[in-house]
Design a protein around this motif. Structure first.
Motif, PDB file in Angstrom:
ATOM      1  N   LEU A 102      14.491  -8.725  41.738  1.00  0.00           N
ATOM      2  CA  LEU A 102      14.313  -9.872  42.630  1.00  0.00           C
ATOM      3  C   LEU A 102      15.502 -10.782  42.359  1.00  0.00           C
ATOM      4  O   LEU A 102      15.950 -10.885  41.210  1.00  0.00           O
ATOM      5  CB  LEU A 102      13.011 -10.622  42.318  1.00  0.00           C
ATOM      6  CG  LEU A 102      11.704  -9.981  42.772  1.00  0.00           C
ATOM      7  CD1 LEU A 102      10.520 -10.835  42.324  1.00  0.00           C
ATOM      8  CD2 LEU A 102      11.658  -9.776  44.275  1.00  0.00           C
ATOM      9  N   ASP A 103      15.997 -11.451  43.387  1.00  0.00           N
ATOM     10  CA  ASP A 103      17.125 -12.361  43.199  1.00  0.00           C
ATOM     11  C   ASP A 103      16.760 -13.477  42.208  1.00  0.00           C
ATOM     12  O   ASP A 103      15.584 -13.816  42.059  1.00  0.00           O
ATOM     13  CB  ASP A 103      17.498 -13.064  44.518  1.00  0.00           C
ATOM     14  CG  ASP A 103      17.940 -12.078  45.569  1.00  0.00           C
ATOM     15  OD1 ASP A 103      18.411 -10.992  45.212  1.00  0.00           O
ATOM     16  OD2 ASP A 103      17.796 -12.427  46.751  1.00  0.00           O
ATOM     17  N   THR A 106      14.573 -15.891  43.871  1.00  0.00           N
ATOM     18  CA  THR A 106      13.331 -15.377  44.473  1.00  0.00           C
ATOM     19  C   THR A 106      12.255 -15.350  43.395  1.00  0.00           C
ATOM     20  O   THR A 106      12.551 -15.057  42.234  1.00  0.00           O
ATOM     21  CB  THR A 106      13.543 -13.942  45.021  1.00  0.00           C
ATOM     22  OG1 THR A 106      14.575 -13.966  45.990  1.00  0.00           O
ATOM     23  CG2 THR A 106      12.274 -13.384  45.649  1.00  0.00           C
ATOM     24  N   TYR A 133       6.785  -9.788  51.505  1.00  0.00           N
ATOM     25  CA  TYR A 133       7.345 -11.065  51.061  1.00  0.00           C
ATOM     26  C   TYR A 133       6.767 -12.194  51.892  1.00  0.00           C
ATOM     27  O   TYR A 133       6.494 -12.006  53.091  1.00  0.00           O
ATOM     28  CB  TYR A 133       8.870 -11.085  51.263  1.00  0.00           C
ATOM     29  CG  TYR A 133       9.581 -10.059  50.438  1.00  0.00           C
ATOM     30  CD1 TYR A 133      10.117 -10.388  49.200  1.00  0.00           C
ATOM     31  CD2 TYR A 133       9.712  -8.744  50.885  1.00  0.00           C
ATOM     32  CE1 TYR A 133      10.772  -9.444  48.425  1.00  0.00           C
ATOM     33  CE2 TYR A 133      10.372  -7.792  50.112  1.00  0.00           C
ATOM     34  CZ  TYR A 133      10.890  -8.153  48.887  1.00  0.00           C
ATOM     35  OH  TYR A 133      11.533  -7.218  48.118  1.00  0.00           O
ATOM     36  N   ARG A 187      19.727  -8.541  48.622  1.00  0.00           N
ATOM     37  CA  ARG A 187      19.385  -9.761  49.377  1.00  0.00           C
ATOM     38  C   ARG A 187      18.971  -9.456  50.826  1.00  0.00           C
ATOM     39  O   ARG A 187      19.263 -10.209  51.762  1.00  0.00           O
ATOM     40  CB  ARG A 187      20.551 -10.765  49.333  1.00  0.00           C
ATOM     41  CG  ARG A 187      20.815 -11.268  47.914  1.00  0.00           C
ATOM     42  CD  ARG A 187      21.941 -12.254  47.836  1.00  0.00           C
ATOM     43  NE  ARG A 187      21.546 -13.627  48.161  1.00  0.00           N
ATOM     44  CZ  ARG A 187      20.950 -14.468  47.327  1.00  0.00           C
ATOM     45  NH1 ARG A 187      20.621 -14.078  46.121  1.00  0.00           N
ATOM     46  NH2 ARG A 187      20.647 -15.688  47.710  1.00  0.00           N
ATOM     47  N   GLN A 188      18.280  -8.338  50.973  1.00  0.00           N
ATOM     48  CA  GLN A 188      17.999  -7.866  52.329  1.00  0.00           C
ATOM     49  C   GLN A 188      17.167  -8.833  53.172  1.00  0.00           C
ATOM     50  O   GLN A 188      17.488  -9.090  54.328  1.00  0.00           O
ATOM     51  CB  GLN A 188      17.293  -6.498  52.271  1.00  0.00           C
ATOM     52  CG  GLN A 188      17.117  -5.898  53.653  1.00  0.00           C
ATOM     53  CD  GLN A 188      16.651  -4.471  53.611  1.00  0.00           C
ATOM     54  OE1 GLN A 188      16.792  -3.789  52.599  1.00  0.00           O
ATOM     55  NE2 GLN A 188      16.076  -4.009  54.703  1.00  0.00           N
ATOM     56  N   VAL A 189      16.102  -9.370  52.593  1.00  0.00           N
ATOM     57  CA  VAL A 189      15.244 -10.259  53.384  1.00  0.00           C
ATOM     58  C   VAL A 189      16.037 -11.494  53.816  1.00  0.00           C
ATOM     59  O   VAL A 189      15.988 -11.922  54.970  1.00  0.00           O
ATOM     60  CB  VAL A 189      13.983 -10.658  52.589  1.00  0.00           C
ATOM     61  CG1 VAL A 189      13.213 -11.731  53.320  1.00  0.00           C
ATOM     62  CG2 VAL A 189      13.101  -9.443  52.340  1.00  0.00           C
ATOM     63  N   ARG A 190      16.809 -12.040  52.877  1.00  0.00           N
ATOM     64  CA  ARG A 190      17.620 -13.233  53.210  1.00  0.00           C
ATOM     65  C   ARG A 190      18.613 -12.915  54.328  1.00  0.00           C
ATOM     66  O   ARG A 190      18.780 -13.705  55.255  1.00  0.00           O
ATOM     67  CB  ARG A 190      18.384 -13.727  51.975  1.00  0.00           C
ATOM     68  CG  ARG A 190      17.464 -14.322  50.934  1.00  0.00           C
ATOM     69  CD  ARG A 190      18.205 -14.623  49.639  1.00  0.00           C
ATOM     70  NE  ARG A 190      17.248 -14.774  48.564  1.00  0.00           N
ATOM     71  CZ  ARG A 190      16.600 -15.897  48.293  1.00  0.00           C
ATOM     72  NH1 ARG A 190      16.825 -16.989  48.976  1.00  0.00           N
ATOM     73  NH2 ARG A 190      15.714 -15.937  47.316  1.00  0.00           N
ATOM     74  N   LEU A 203      11.625 -17.843  48.881  1.00  0.00           N
ATOM     75  CA  LEU A 203      11.209 -16.444  49.054  1.00  0.00           C
ATOM     76  C   LEU A 203      10.378 -15.978  47.867  1.00  0.00           C
ATOM     77  O   LEU A 203      10.732 -16.231  46.715  1.00  0.00           O
ATOM     78  CB  LEU A 203      12.449 -15.561  49.210  1.00  0.00           C
ATOM     79  CG  LEU A 203      12.213 -14.085  49.520  1.00  0.00           C
ATOM     80  CD1 LEU A 203      11.493 -13.910  50.863  1.00  0.00           C
ATOM     81  CD2 LEU A 203      13.536 -13.320  49.550  1.00  0.00           C
TER      82      LEU A 203
END
Ligand code: URA
Length: 235
Positions: A102-103, A106, A133, A187-190, A203
């Motif tokens: 996880l970042d 995040t 998420y 960072r795909q979702v972002r 997130l």
């Protein structure tokens, strides 16, 4: 743990023999030759080599679920000295590491283990495990934006596969959305939210497959149940 005990526990030889190895300059810790018989190793972090080969203690396999807070890095060590998720599981003796990442910014569900086979299985892209998420995003996605998000977005050099996004709350000008993806690019979702012009403000990951964060508090962790471990192996 004393270095000679560590070597003995790895099954390589007795503690006495391990001391001989040290005297003969055949033992290093993190690539530094060890001269001191009483040298102490950190079983969770140090890399011990005998005659140039890494040795390790055969550990019981353990599995944990952590609610990662923001401000922790998802690796065992950080060159920049930032806090790592391992710092939150100090009582765990085994050399665990996170399954995936996880970042830093995040929060939420992170699995940790010392089981390399399971890690490989779960992180392999062919397994398509759903990850859910909750994101607090700028603005409120429109129907068209939701459609393109779900169909697949062109991001950098790849196209995202099918995803799901539902608005679950509206807070003034902004919204809370629940996003399901089964990939795990950096960072795909972002990046996906940026692409539809609704940048992420906050997130949090809430589930991986059937495994849910539920009401575990931030910074807290719990062992996975046998059922959860079986489930992960069945994927
Ligand atoms: N997607 C992101 O952008 N960040 C994460 O930490 C996980 C998924």
């Amino acid at each position: 743990m004393r270095i000679n005990k560590y070597i003995a526990k790895s099954g390589l030889c007795s503690r006495r023999k391990a001391e001989e190895l040290i005297i003969n300059n055949e033992v290093s810790v993190n690539d530094v030759l060890i001269k001191e018989l009483a040298f102490k190793v950190d079983e969770k972090k140090d890399i011990v080599k005998v005659k140039g080969k890494i040795i390790s203690i055969k550990e019981e396999l353990v599995y944990y679920l952590l609610n990662k807070p923001i401000g922790y890095i998802s690796s065992a060590k950080d060159e920049r000295g930032r806090k790592t998720v391992i710092d939150l599981l100090k009582e765990v003796k085994e050399r665990i590491y996170p399954i995936g990442r996880l970042d830093y910014d995040t929060s939420g569900l992170l699995l940790l283990t010392n089981d390399g086979d399971l890690t490989y299985k779960i992180t392999h892209p062919k397994h398509n495990i759903n990850k859910v998420y909750e994101a607090y995003v700028e603005g409120i996605p429109t129907k068209d934006e939701i459609y393109s998000f779900e169909k697949g977005l062109n991001i950098e050099d790849y196209k995202t596969s099918k995803a799901k996004i539902d608005i679950i709350d509206i807070k003034g000008k902004n919204s809370v959305v629940r996003i399901t993806i089964h990939e795990g690019k950096n960072r795909q979702v972002r990046k996906m939210c940026d692409k539809i012009n609704h940048p992420v403000i906050k997130l949090k990951r809430v589930s991986i497959g059937n495994i849910k964060l539920n009401n575990l508090k931030e910074g807290k962790y719990r062992p996975l149940t046998n059922q959860e471990i079986k489930y992960l192996y069945s994927l």
